[in-house]
Each structure stands twice: as structure tokens, then as C-alpha cells.
Design a protein around this motif. Structure first.
Motif, short mmCIF file in Angstrom:
data_model
loop_
_atom_site.label_atom_id
_atom_site.label_comp_id
_atom_site.label_asym_id
_atom_site.label_seq_id
_atom_site.Cartn_x
_atom_site.Cartn_y
_atom_site.Cartn_z
N VAL A 219 -104.10 -17.84 47.02
CA VAL A 219 -103.32 -16.66 46.67
C VAL A 219 -101.84 -17.04 46.55
O VAL A 219 -101.09 -17.02 47.52
N ASP A 220 -101.45 -17.44 45.33
CA ASP A 220 -100.06 -17.85 45.10
C ASP A 220 -99.42 -17.12 43.92
O ASP A 220 -98.25 -17.33 43.63
N GLY A 221 -100.19 -16.27 43.23
CA GLY A 221 -99.63 -15.54 42.11
C GLY A 221 -99.38 -16.36 40.87
O GLY A 221 -98.72 -15.91 39.94
N ILE A 222 -99.91 -17.59 40.84
CA ILE A 222 -99.72 -18.49 39.70
C ILE A 222 -101.06 -18.66 38.99
O ILE A 222 -102.09 -18.94 39.62
N VAL A 223 -101.06 -18.50 37.68
CA VAL A 223 -102.30 -18.66 36.89
C VAL A 223 -102.41 -20.12 36.47
O VAL A 223 -101.96 -20.53 35.41
N GLY A 224 -103.01 -20.91 37.35
CA GLY A 224 -103.28 -22.31 37.08
C GLY A 224 -104.71 -22.50 36.60
O GLY A 224 -105.42 -21.53 36.33
N PRO A 225 -105.17 -23.74 36.52
CA PRO A 225 -106.50 -24.01 35.96
C PRO A 225 -107.64 -23.35 36.74
O PRO A 225 -108.60 -22.87 36.13
N LYS A 226 -107.56 -23.29 38.06
CA LYS A 226 -108.65 -22.69 38.83
C LYS A 226 -108.72 -21.18 38.60
O LYS A 226 -109.80 -20.62 38.38
N THR A 227 -107.58 -20.55 38.65
CA THR A 227 -107.56 -19.11 38.40
C THR A 227 -107.99 -18.81 36.97
O THR A 227 -108.76 -17.87 36.72
N LEU A 228 -107.52 -19.62 36.03
CA LEU A 228 -107.91 -19.46 34.63
C LEU A 228 -109.41 -19.57 34.46
O LEU A 228 -110.05 -18.79 33.75
N SER A 229 -110.00 -20.57 35.15
CA SER A 229 -111.45 -20.78 35.03
C SER A 229 -112.23 -19.57 35.50
O SER A 229 -113.18 -19.14 34.86
#
Length: 526
Positions: free
Chosen positions: A104-114
């Protein structure tokens, strides 16, 4: 991310069962689906290779707009699509991450994107419903009931002496009794200056019928000032320093289900905390006024006296009306909302405990015993723990928000009052009201890493969104100190009106709002 969001839009164009679509439209849709799928895969690969391409707060552009639409279609985002990654978008991403066991960091990185890519959606939902799933329709903006703001540096309505005498209570002195992401993004520099090198300058002083104990930014363009029992109001301001509404603290408790209380009652607003989506404010009331409240708490108190219990108000930030009242302990002072939006927490000064309120039920579900005079609260970014400053001691409680067990950070300093935490959850900061210092605490070791003296009676503080700066109000010095967190060096002190007591930070504008108990709010540009 553009591709992912456009895929969701393509799904909304599909017709419901029983309807037909022309051959041409099917061909166009297939072509769009193929090209957008390719783009999504390409963006995913780029994110894996270069995480710096991940989207985060402060970004803007069409990819952010499509992210907002994707979150909107999944039920996490209820605002307008603006293409600006502000506080509301970040809160929606964090809620999605929490619900899907992601960091939970509020950043849309590769894991969140996936995970976003694989989020199932119903193709049969009506497009209008896809735009605002499971959320209330926004109400019209409330009209202002008064506007007593004065121009900067005006001599009208000068600050007065505090409306109270500050009592001496051993071992310390204490005072007496982010939809608006607009959604038009504020003007913001593409490469903002390093605030650690800049100077705070006064931008605006707000006067009026106020005696603000606290000022809190909503994360969505509004600022709530709590005016205690001296005004019995909450005054709400926008980024243009205009008074949007004055909310009286009067409630009819019987209409909220508390039948033994007949007629109207007044509160005394102390502090506010906001849900992560900015939709609700939770406001604590020092005590209640009216029939049935005959044993109010004071600054010198204990559970043995069985003081009157009080209430949190839940205020809808769109209608600016009190929608719920929630019973808590005696003299609730500070409150906080967990980042995952599960709990609202209130520190009860006179019952010496912490109220844990289930936000979905609007009901207190746990009361955690802490000791004499609990005050400041901060919740870790992963929402697993809350830290509570116990001001009648030198200790800080660590409350597990899973099983509500308590551990302790011991011997932090004299009379810890206010807490804040860095965005990564590595360091805790505490104002030590009894010794005039601010402590930086390493949460890996539980030890104080460094202390710095900021002024007489440091009360409240706020932290910049990048975690590099603290802003501390010094109650008896009538100053605000700007502190660099890396080495705890005081970079600047500015003079303010009498009795500065509350402070908040607007990350979109880099502005610091200071509540002066003597009757003003001062806004500084940093």
C-alpha cells in the motif's frame, strides 16, 4: 496503462444481452482491442524494465485519466476524470492495493498494474453505472453562509488574547477546554523546487468568528478548522482561502438513534480526520452541552470520575452536513483514520483509552486501555498498527489493529503530544511538549534517533508528502519551525499570531496552514 483503461472502455461499449451490433462496429472493436492489448503488454514490459515509469502522485496526462477510468469502473474512484494524479486518485489506488494484498504505497507499479489488468468486470453493466459504481451521486456545492476573510496583513479583526487560561498540569502544560481533486488540478510546477532550500513566506491571514484548535486538510481541496466550545462551529475553507461553510456543532441526538437525549445538543469540535477518499470527515468533540451531560471532563481527570462520554461527528464533505454521530469515550481529543479505511480512532483524554470505530458500521467495536492522557495518533501506511502518544508519561503505545494488543516505545521523552510518520513507515516523529523537543524515532529499533529543540511547548506538527520536512507549531514561542527530517536540523522559524496550536500541509500547493487559537489562520507558501 492507456491500453488497460481503453480495454475497460471497450468493454462498456459492448451491448447488453439481446441487442445486436453491426458487422462494422465489431470489426472496429476488434481492431481497437488488438492494438490496445498490444499497448498494455508493451507498457507492462516497460514498467518491469524501468519502475520509474510507474504512475504516482503529481503525475498528469492521458495515462492518468485512463487509470482513473479503470479505478472508476472497478468501484474505487468516484471523482471526475481529470488526468491529474492527486490525493483522491492516490487514495483510490491505496484502497485497491489494500483490498488486493499489494504493497500500500499509492504508486501504480508493475504489480499493481498486473492486478488491475486482471480485475474482472461485468460487460452487462450500463455505461452510466460504470461511471459511478456503488457511490452516492455528488450533491450540489453548498453555498457559503458567511465570509469574514480579510486581505493579507489587514489590521481589521486583529488576533485577540486566548479565550482561556493555560493551566499547569504536571508533568506538562496543556491547552484548555482530496469530489474536489476538483477535479481541476491546482497549478503545479513540472519540476517543483526543493523545499528544503526554500523559505516559508506568509501568503494569507484569515480572521473571522473563529478560535481554531486545529486545522486539517481533507486531501481533496478543503480545510476544516475546529473552533471548540468557544464558537461551537467547524469552519470550512477552500484553496482560495474562502469560507465555504460554517457548520454549527448542534445536533439532535434522538434523531441519530439516541432516544434518551431529547432536543438539540452542542458539541465542542477539537480535531478532524478524513477517510482516505476524502468523502467523510470525522470530528471529535471535547464534550457535549445539554440535558443529560452533567459530568464533563476537564484537563485534569481520570476514569474514576466517570466523566460524560462524547461523540465523533461524521460529516459528508460534499454536502458539509453532519450525517452520523458515533459514541466514544470521555473527552476525545485526537482522531485518525486508517489508510485502508477500516477504522476511525479516537484518543479519550479522561477515560484514558482509545476508541476503535468500525467505519462501515459507524460503531465503536473496541476500547483499548492506555494510561493517563492519550493524545496524538498515527496509523502505519499498511494499517496494521497505530501509535498513540500518552501525554501523561514519556511513552508511546503501539496498538495492533488486528488483535488490539499493546506494545510500548518507552522513555521517548517528556509528555509526547503529537505524532506523525514518514510515508514509508520507517520513522515516527513526536512532539515532546514537556521538554520543547521533537523526537525522531527509528521504528526498526524503537529507539530515539535524534531530538531537536524547536521552541517552547511544541504542540502539533505536519509532514510534507515526500517525508523530507516537518512543520512544528511552538505554542508559547508563537512560532512555526521548519525541520529537515534527514538530520533534524531547524531550517527556518517564522513568527505567527498568538497561541499557534494546529497545523496542516497541502501537498498540491506546498502550502502550510497554521491555526492560532487566539483567532486566526495563517497560510504560508513553501
Amino acid at each position: 496503462m492507456d491500453g488497460l483503461a481503453y480495454l475497460h472502455l471497450a468493454e462498456t461499449w459492448e451491448t447488453a444481452a439481446g441487442q445486436t451490433r453491426s458487422t462494422n462496429s465489431k470489426k472496429h472493436l476488434n481492431l481497437a482491442y488488438t492494438s490496445l492489448l498490444f499497448f498494455t503488454l508493451a507498457l507492462t514490459i516497460l514498467n518491469l524494465v524501468n519502475p520509474a515509469l510507474a504512475m504516482k502522485k503529481g503525475d498528469s496526462g492521458p495515462e492518468v485519466a485512463q487509470l482513473q477510468k479503470t479505478l472508476q469502473a472497478s468501484g474505487y474512484f468516484s471523482g471526475k476524470t481529470t488526468g491529474f494524479y492527486g490525493s483522491i486518485t492516490r487514495a483510490a489506488v491505496k484502497k485497491f492495493q489494500a483490498d488486493n494484498n499489494l504493497k500500500v504505497d499509492g504508486i501504480v507499479g508493475p504489480k499493481t498494474l498486473s492486478v488491475l489488468k486482471g480485475k474482472p468486470e461485468s460487460a452487462s453493466i450500463d455505461p452510466a453505472e460504470k461511471q459511478s459504481p456503488n457511490v452516492d451521486r455528488p450533491s450540489p456545492s453548498p453555498s457559503a453562509t458567511e465570509n469574514t476573510n480579510q486581505p493579507e496583513d489587514t489590521n481589521q479583526n486583529p488576533p485577540q488574547k486566548p479565550l482561556f487560561q493555560d493551566p499547569s498540569l504536571p508533568p506538562f502544560k496543556t491547552e484548555s477546554s482530496e469530489d474536489i481533486e476538483s477535479q481541476s488540478p491546482p497549478q503545479r510546477l513540472v519540476n517543483p523546487p526543493d523545499n528544503t532550500l526554500g523559505k516559508m513566506t506568509l501568503k494569507k491571514t484569515i480572521y473571522g468568528n473563529i478560535s481554531p484548535k486545529s486545522i486539517v486538510y481533507s486531501g481533496a481541496g478543503l480545510f476544516f478548522a475546529q473552533n471548540m466550545m468557544y464558537r461551537h462551529t467547524i469552519t470550512v475553507y477552500d484553496r482560495n482561502f474562502k469560507l465555504v461553510k460554517t457548520i454549527p456543532d448542534t445536533v439532535n441526538l434522538s434523531k441519530f438513534g439516541f432516544s434518551k437525549f431529547k432536543g438539540n445538543y452542542q458539541g465542542s469540535p477539537v480535531e478532524a480526520a478524513f477517510s482516505t477518499d476524502g468523502k467523510y470527515a470525522y470530528v471529535s468533540n471535547y464534550k457535549m452541552y445539554g440535558s443529560g451531560f452533567s459530568n464533563p471532563g476537564t484537563d485534569r481527570c481520570s476514569p474514576a470520575a466517570k466523566h460524560d462520554q462524547s461523540f465523533l461527528y461524521r460529516i459528508n464533505t460534499q454536502t458539509l452536513k453532519i450525517e452520523k454521530v458515533i459514541p466514544v469515550g470521555a473527552v476525545p481529543k485526537f482522531n485518525a483514520v486508517s489508510p485502508d479505511n477500516r477504522f476511525a480512532l479516537a484518543s479519550n483524554w479522561c477515560s484514558w483509552d482509545l476508541s476503535v470505530v468500525d467505519i462501515n458500521k459507524n460503531l465503536e467495536i473496541e476500547r483499548v486501555k492506555l494510561g493517563a492522557y492519550p493524545r496524538g495518533i498515527v496509523v502505519t501506511p499498511d494499517s496494521k498498527n497505530a501509535y498513540v502518544a500518552v501525554m501523561g508519561s514519556s511513552d508511546i503505545a503501539k496498538v495492533n489493529l488486528i488483535d488490539f494488543s499493546v506494545e510500548w516505545l518507552r522513555n521517548i521523552g517528556n509528555a509526547p503530544r503529537h505524532l506523525t510518520i514518514d510515508p514509508n513507515g520507517n520513522y515516527l516523529y513526536a512532539t515532546l511538549n514537556g521538554e520543547g523537543n521533537v523526537a525522531k524515532i527509528d521504528l526498526k529499533t524503537g529507539e530515539v534517533a535524534k531530538k531537536v529543540r524547536t521552541g517552547k511547548a511544541p504542540r502539533s506538527m505536519t509532514i510534507s508528502d515526500d517525508g523530507k520536512l516537518l512543520y512544528v507549531v511552538n505554542y508559547f514561542s508563537n512560532t512555526v519551525s521548519k525541520v529537515r527530517t534527514s538530520d533534524m536540523k531547524v531550517l527556518q522559524k517564522v513568527n505567527v499570531n498568538s497561541s499557534p496550536i494546529g497545523i496542516t500541509y497541502d501537498p498540491e500547493t506546498n502550502q502550510v496552514w497554521v491555526a492560532c487559537y487566539s483567532g486566526s489562520i495563517m497560510v504560508f507558501q513553501d
